[in-house]
Motif scaffolding. Structure first.
Motif, short mmCIF file in Angstrom:
data_model
loop_
_atom_site.label_atom_id
_atom_site.label_comp_id
_atom_site.label_asym_id
_atom_site.label_seq_id
_atom_site.Cartn_x
_atom_site.Cartn_y
_atom_site.Cartn_z
N THR A 1 40.30 33.91 26.55
CA THR A 1 39.82 33.40 27.84
C THR A 1 39.83 34.59 28.99
OG1 THR A 1 40.67 31.44 27.33
CG2 THR A 1 39.80 31.45 29.43
N ILE A 2 40.99 35.11 28.91
CA ILE A 2 41.29 36.27 29.82
C ILE A 2 40.35 37.30 29.85
CG2 ILE A 2 42.91 38.00 31.01
CD1 ILE A 2 45.22 36.14 30.39
N VAL A 3 40.05 37.78 28.40
CA VAL A 3 39.34 38.88 28.28
C VAL A 3 37.80 38.50 28.59
CG1 VAL A 3 38.36 40.15 26.31
CG2 VAL A 3 40.67 40.20 26.62
N VAL A 4 37.41 37.15 28.15
CA VAL A 4 36.18 37.02 28.32
C VAL A 4 35.55 37.01 29.89
CG1 VAL A 4 34.47 34.89 28.24
CG2 VAL A 4 35.74 35.44 26.25
N TYR A 5 36.59 36.38 30.61
CA TYR A 5 36.30 36.41 32.04
C TYR A 5 36.41 37.83 32.59
CZ TYR A 5 37.35 35.71 36.97
OH TYR A 5 37.03 36.00 38.34
N PHE A 6 37.17 38.83 32.25
CA PHE A 6 37.18 40.13 32.50
C PHE A 6 35.80 40.85 32.27
CE2 PHE A 6 41.21 39.34 34.16
CZ PHE A 6 41.46 40.14 35.30
N PHE A 7 35.59 40.58 30.97
CA PHE A 7 34.40 41.09 30.48
C PHE A 7 33.05 40.86 31.41
CE2 PHE A 7 30.75 41.16 27.49
CZ PHE A 7 30.82 42.48 26.71
N VAL A 8 32.90 39.61 31.63
CA VAL A 8 31.86 39.06 32.41
C VAL A 8 31.73 39.72 33.83
CG1 VAL A 8 30.51 37.20 33.50
CG2 VAL A 8 31.31 37.06 31.15
N VAL A 9 32.93 39.68 34.50
CA VAL A 9 33.17 40.02 36.03
C VAL A 9 32.84 41.47 36.04
CG1 VAL A 9 34.77 40.16 37.89
CG2 VAL A 9 34.44 38.02 36.59
N THR A 10 33.58 42.37 35.12
CA THR A 10 33.38 43.82 35.38
C THR A 10 32.29 44.21 34.66
OG1 THR A 10 34.48 43.78 33.13
CG2 THR A 10 35.68 44.33 35.32
N GLY A 11 31.46 43.33 33.71
CA GLY A 11 30.04 44.00 33.38
C GLY A 11 29.14 43.69 34.49
N PHE A 12 29.18 42.55 35.22
CA PHE A 12 28.24 42.46 36.19
C PHE A 12 28.62 43.56 37.39
CE2 PHE A 12 27.05 37.89 35.11
CZ PHE A 12 25.97 38.22 35.12
N THR A 13 29.68 43.97 37.54
CA THR A 13 30.09 44.89 38.70
C THR A 13 29.53 46.37 38.33
OG1 THR A 13 32.04 43.61 39.02
CG2 THR A 13 31.91 45.70 40.21
N MET A 14 29.67 46.64 36.98
CA MET A 14 29.31 47.93 36.66
C MET A 14 27.87 48.18 36.26
SD MET A 14 32.33 49.38 34.26
CE MET A 14 32.70 47.91 33.13
N ALA B 1 37.99 40.99 44.01
CA ALA B 1 39.07 42.03 43.24
C ALA B 1 40.30 42.21 44.28
CB ALA B 1 38.32 43.16 42.88
N LEU B 2 39.93 42.29 45.53
CA LEU B 2 40.94 42.60 46.41
C LEU B 2 41.83 41.14 46.51
CD1 LEU B 2 41.84 44.61 48.44
CD2 LEU B 2 40.60 43.25 50.16
N ALA C 1 36.27 48.52 42.98
CA ALA C 1 36.21 47.10 42.72
C ALA C 1 36.77 46.97 41.03
CB ALA C 1 34.77 46.36 42.59
N VAL C 2 35.93 47.97 40.46
CA VAL C 2 36.32 48.14 38.85
C VAL C 2 37.79 48.49 38.70
CG1 VAL C 2 35.95 49.35 36.63
CG2 VAL C 2 33.90 48.37 38.00
N LEU C 3 38.14 49.63 39.38
CA LEU C 3 39.37 49.91 39.26
C LEU C 3 40.52 48.63 39.64
CD1 LEU C 3 40.32 52.77 38.86
CD2 LEU C 3 40.98 53.09 41.22
N MET C 4 40.41 47.69 40.68
CA MET C 4 41.17 46.97 40.94
C MET C 4 41.24 45.69 39.58
SD MET C 4 41.50 46.29 45.03
CE MET C 4 39.71 46.32 45.59
N TRP C 5 39.93 45.61 39.29
CA TRP C 5 39.78 44.58 38.25
C TRP C 5 40.70 44.91 36.95
CZ3 TRP C 5 38.72 39.93 39.50
CH2 TRP C 5 37.55 39.59 40.24
N PHE C 6 40.53 46.31 36.72
CA PHE C 6 41.00 46.90 35.27
C PHE C 6 42.58 46.57 35.79
CE2 PHE C 6 37.13 48.37 33.73
CZ PHE C 6 37.36 47.89 32.50
N ARG C 7 43.27 46.94 36.72
CA ARG C 7 44.82 46.96 37.12
C ARG C 7 45.22 45.51 37.05
NH1 ARG C 7 47.56 48.84 42.36
NH2 ARG C 7 49.67 48.52 41.73
N ALA C 8 44.33 44.73 37.27
CA ALA C 8 44.84 43.22 37.49
C ALA C 8 44.66 42.69 35.66
CB ALA C 8 43.57 42.18 37.99
N LEU C 9 43.80 43.42 34.92
CA LEU C 9 43.59 42.87 33.65
C LEU C 9 44.71 43.50 32.86
CD1 LEU C 9 41.99 41.96 31.46
CD2 LEU C 9 41.16 44.00 31.20
N SER C 10 45.36 44.67 33.47
CA SER C 10 46.44 45.38 32.57
C SER C 10 47.67 44.49 32.88
CB SER C 10 46.68 46.80 32.78
OG SER C 10 47.10 46.79 34.20
N ILE C 11 47.79 43.93 34.11
CA ILE C 11 49.02 43.07 34.34
C ILE C 11 48.94 41.75 33.66
CG2 ILE C 11 50.23 41.82 36.06
CD1 ILE C 11 49.32 44.00 37.92
#
Lengths: 297, 566
Positions: free
Chosen positions: A11-24, A39-40, A105-115
């Motif tokens: 679930t977590i990965v799917v969510y991040f995949f979609v959100v960062t996908g649109f952002t990038m 992201a903030l 935004a992507v940087l912050m999303w990925f940081r959140a993902l890594s946590i």
């Protein structure tokens, strides 16, 4: 920020995949701003005070990214001024600004993902594809801190024995080489012990006949996971429809187009806003619920 | 019913001519707790590994081993794997995966069980072993004791009928070791689990064992109840030293009754058989004479007084309100620590695990740097020495993990080509010269590392847990070496968990707790003043006699109080 951590790794990965996908890959300004705000908020909830320490870094990163584009990119039709004979266009400035927002935004999303995704959650995901590789990686993750600690211990001992003299670089270099060579022996020695321990607990080569190793999964896919994934897919559907309709299309070059806020464009914006704010909404909902429970007691 | 039957097993490694095991035969009944003891290198590990077929070493083997009546070589692999659990010596290297929960599940995954069944068994086992609190932790974050408990739990989760343990407590501190043994006893009592345990620290395991197996040079020398093996072990100089305190006192005299095993039984034995005419041992009668200054009682009192007023000689190494922490945002490990080690003194710092003892030593060695306070070596700031001069002729440290001392391929390279045994020191490495340092036994490694460290010709020697993982024979050797070094004028600072060892060689003992030295005194005063943190000999003679801290002293005071009729 415990609500989102509790979800299944998938679930977590799917969510991040979609959100960062649109952002990038969909660089519409409003979308980028929404993503950055989401992201903030997520980072604030996740990191709290820790975030303050990284603000200067984000700021410098943002500034750098925003300035570099107009210096090297001379596309666009509206000329602002010349710098050392180079043309600086308004479009390049705008594009640089929004690309910087995207990067932050992507940087912050990925940081959140890594946590949220600790190494064992990644291992679980890998394991579904290739269980053996996942086991090897788990062993590697176990081994790295052990190795590092041993190197540190040897360094301290050798220093106290005068074998490595920190006052001289030459001695330090030679010492490091010697430590590396002994660490090879040490690693082999350890590997034998570990292999024994594995065999003692019934680990056998997978080429053996009639042998099937199972995989223990420490995560459960709950109803809430299903709901969240469903919501993410639903919102993605609405968004994609909105994008395909062209109501919110935007181009930076050759001239930056005007942003349209119409009835049709509100729907994808709102959908993306909800998508991006989902973790925050869930978290706040839980906090309110908790206060409610406590007062009810 | 016999669970394990070893019949006439002889084993020979391919490279060496001599047989490691020579006609071993014995049986272990279901539910028995058997302790295997014997000198280092007598073939204990080889025997245990032969029983656990997967780990059997390569070599020429004769004889048969039966488990539940089946020959272990002929039965199906999986069956035996599950039914015989094996725990080894070093806690770190046995752990396979990075998380605690995965480690517990590892064996069950190999058995091919379903997730729901694994979840159930792992949950059950984690609850039983009290692992619940650290179930989600990384394995690298655990303490040594926790790691070994995890190794045990990870084996127990497979529900073995026989549990084999090869010196599982050798690398643990005494408190963690006692906890570990207590867990084994619980498993044996509550589940009837059959246990075969090899050990060299026998004080804790004798009271819980049903039978003791004594091995020597590949043969079974003796196999009897703990109370009865004493007579045999007492005849062997090396084995005698490893017996529990009560048994050693008992066997120093000729009594025909059953030998006491525990401290409690030892007390009753002394109460029943000895008078209390003389309750205090005179200095010259002390077998362990830490101060090495035989003299009158007066002179003796004088030296204790001096020692207390801290005007005993000139300080060789001193700490003045030293504070240290590893990271800025962590708690202090050393908190305004102050103490002095005087010239030509043996100073022992004792204390619990993770109390900061080792850190103190590494600060003293100049490897770690305090953020406040002063460390002086011979009246000069430690930090003002250049590394070259500090570690040459001044200061040397033997670390806890002696393997870190070795960075060459053979003992010869480590010690230098023409290594000569220093006079008066019992270092005999002639047989070991061409071996890799990692291939030496625990005791040999310790001595070899010490020999190498002594080549720095230090005036102050720092020792970190010098008795860790070594048997009583090497321990006695170590004590002699340390005493000899003192006679040659060396100042020695020792950090140790080993109370018996400290009682034998310290001039002064200090208790380290919560980042500082909380008490320091001469050993007999120190241990007499402690009620719990004291040696077995002291616990056994407490309130009967005064200031008895070593087994030798206990035997001596009993001898003085012998009844005429006995």
């Amino acid at each position: 920020m415990n609500t989102f951590k509790r979800f299944h790794p998938v679930t977590i990965v799917v969510y991040f995949f979609v959100v960062t996908g649109f952002t990038m890959f969909y660089n519409q300004p409003v979308f980028l701003v929404i993503s950055c705000i989401g992201a903030l908020i997520f980072s604030i909830l996740l990191l709290g005070r820790e975030l303050i320490a990284s603000i200067p870094f984000y700021f410098l990163f943002f500034l750098g990214a925003a300035v570099i584009n107009p210096l090297f990119n001379h596309n666009g039709t509206t000329i602002l001024f010349f710098l050392n004979g180079q043309v600086i266009t308004k479009e390049a400035v705008i594009y640089g600004f929004f690309m910087a927002i995207m990067l932050i935004a992507v940087l912050m999303w990925f940081r959140a993902l890594s946590i949220l995704m600790s190494s064992d959650k990644w291992l679980f995901l890998f394991g579904t594809v290739t269980p053996r590789l996942a086991l090897v990686m788990s062993m590697a993750l176990r081994y790295i801190p052990l190795f590092r600690m041993q190197v540190q211990k040897i360094q301290q001992t050798q220093k106290a024995m005068g074998a490595i003299n920190e006052d001289s670089y030459l001695s330090k270099g030679a010492g490091s080489l010697q430590i590396f060579s002994v660490m090879v022996t040490w690693s082999l020695e350890n590997a034998i012990d570990t292999a024994d321990s594995m065999r003692a607990r019934g680990f056998v080569d997978h080429h053996k006949k009639n042998y099937k190793r199972s995989r223990f999964v420490n995560y459960k896919f709950r109803r809430s996971d299903g709901l969240l994934i469903f919501l993410v897919i639903l919102l993605t559907g609405i968004l994609s429809a909105g994008i395909l309709k062209g109501a919110i299309s935007y181009s930076y070059y050759p001239t930056a187009s005007k942003l349209l806020f119409s009835k049709e464009s509100i729907i994808p914006y709102a959908a993306y806003g909800i998508l991006v704010l989902l973790p925050a909404i869930l978290e706040i909902k839980e906090r309110i619920q908790w206060i409610y429970y406590k007062s009810g007691m | 019913m016999d669970l394990l039957q070893v019949r006439d097993v002889t084993f020979r490694y391919p490279t060496s001519g001599e047989a490691v095991l020579n006609g071993m035969s014995f049986r272990i009944k279901k539910g028995e707790f058997v302790v295997l003891c014997g000198e280092t290198g007598c073939g204990k590990t080889t025997l245990l590994r032969l029983i656990k077929n997967e780990l059997a070493p390569h070599g020429e083997r004769k004889g048969r081993i039966y488990f539940s009546g089946k020959d272990i070589e002929e039965s199906e692999d999986n069956e035996i794997t599950q039914n015989i659990g094996f725990v080894m010596q070093r806690p770190e290297t046995q752990i396979v995966t990075d998380t605690v929960w995965h480690e517990l599940a590892f064996g069950l995954e190999n058995m091919g069980l379903s997730t729901s069944l694994i979840r159930r068994r792992v949950g059950e086992m984690a609850s039983y072993f009290g692992i619940g609190d650290w179930f989600d932790k990384k394995t690298s974050e655990l303490s040594g004791g926790q790691k070994q408990l995890l190794n045990l739990a990870a084996v127990m989760v497979m529900q073995p009928e026989l549990l084999i343990l090869d010196e599982p407590t050798a690398q643990l501190d005494p408190i963690a070791a006692a906890d570990f043994i207590a867990t084994l006893q619980k498993l044996n009592r509550e589940f009837g689990l059959t246990i075969l345990l090899s050990e060299h620290r026998l004080e804790d395991v004798f009271p819980v064992a049903d039978r003791i197996m004594v091995m020597g040079e590949g043969r079974l020398l003796c196999y009897d109840t703990p109370g009865n093996v004493g007579t045999f072990m007492n005849q062997n100089d090396k084995l005698r030293l490893s017996m529990p305190c009560a048994m050693r006192v008992f066997h120093a005299f000729d009594f025909t009754e059953k030998s006491p095993v525990t401290v409690k039984e030892g007390r009753t034995f002394i109460e029943d058989h000895f008078d209390r005419k003389i309750i205090n041992l005179r200095r010259e009668d002390r077998k362990s004479l830490p101060m090495q200054t035989k003299g009158s009682e007066e002179a003796n009192k004088e030296s204790v007084r001096k020692l207390r007023s801290k005007s005993y000689g000139t300080p060789a190494l001193s700490f003045h309100e030293v504070s240290f922490r590893h990271q800025r945002d962590e708690d202090d490990v050393l908190r305004y620590t102050s103490f002095s080690v005087f010239e030509n003194e043996i100073y022992c710092i004792l204390g619990g695990n993770a109390s900061g003892k080792s850190t103190t030593l590494r600060v003293a060695a100049g490897v770690l740097h305090p953020y406040s306070g002063k460390v002086n070596l011979f009246g000069k700031r430690l930090s003002s020495y250049k590394a070259g001069s500090l570690y040459k002729n001044n200061l040397a440290m033997l670390p806890q993990d002696v393997q870190t001392v070795f960075i060459k391929n053979t003992v010869r390279e480590e010690l230098g080509k023409d290594y000569k045994q220093p006079q008066g020191l019992d270092f005999d490495f002639t047989k070991l010269m061409d071996k890799h340092p990692y291939d030496l036994s625990g005791g040999e490694q310790q001595l070899c590392a010490l020999a190498k460290v002594l080549q720095q010709e230090p005036r102050v020697l720092l020792l970190d847990e010098p008795t860790k993982g070594i048997d009583s024979y090497y321990k006695a050797k170590m004590i002699n070496i340390i005493r000899h070094l003192k006679q040659e004028g060396m100042t020695i600072l020792i950090v140790t968990h080993d109370l018996e060892f400290a009682a034998h060689c310290a001039d002064r003992c200090a208790l380290f707790f919560n980042g500082e030295i909380t008490s320091e005194d001469a050993p007999w005063e120190f241990f007499e003043g402690n009620n719990f943190y004291t040696t077995a000999a002291n616990r056994m003679t407490r309130n009967l006699y005064e200031k008895i801290i070593t087994v030798e002293d206990a035997i001596e005071i009993c001898r003085l109080n012998q009844r005429d009729d006995s």
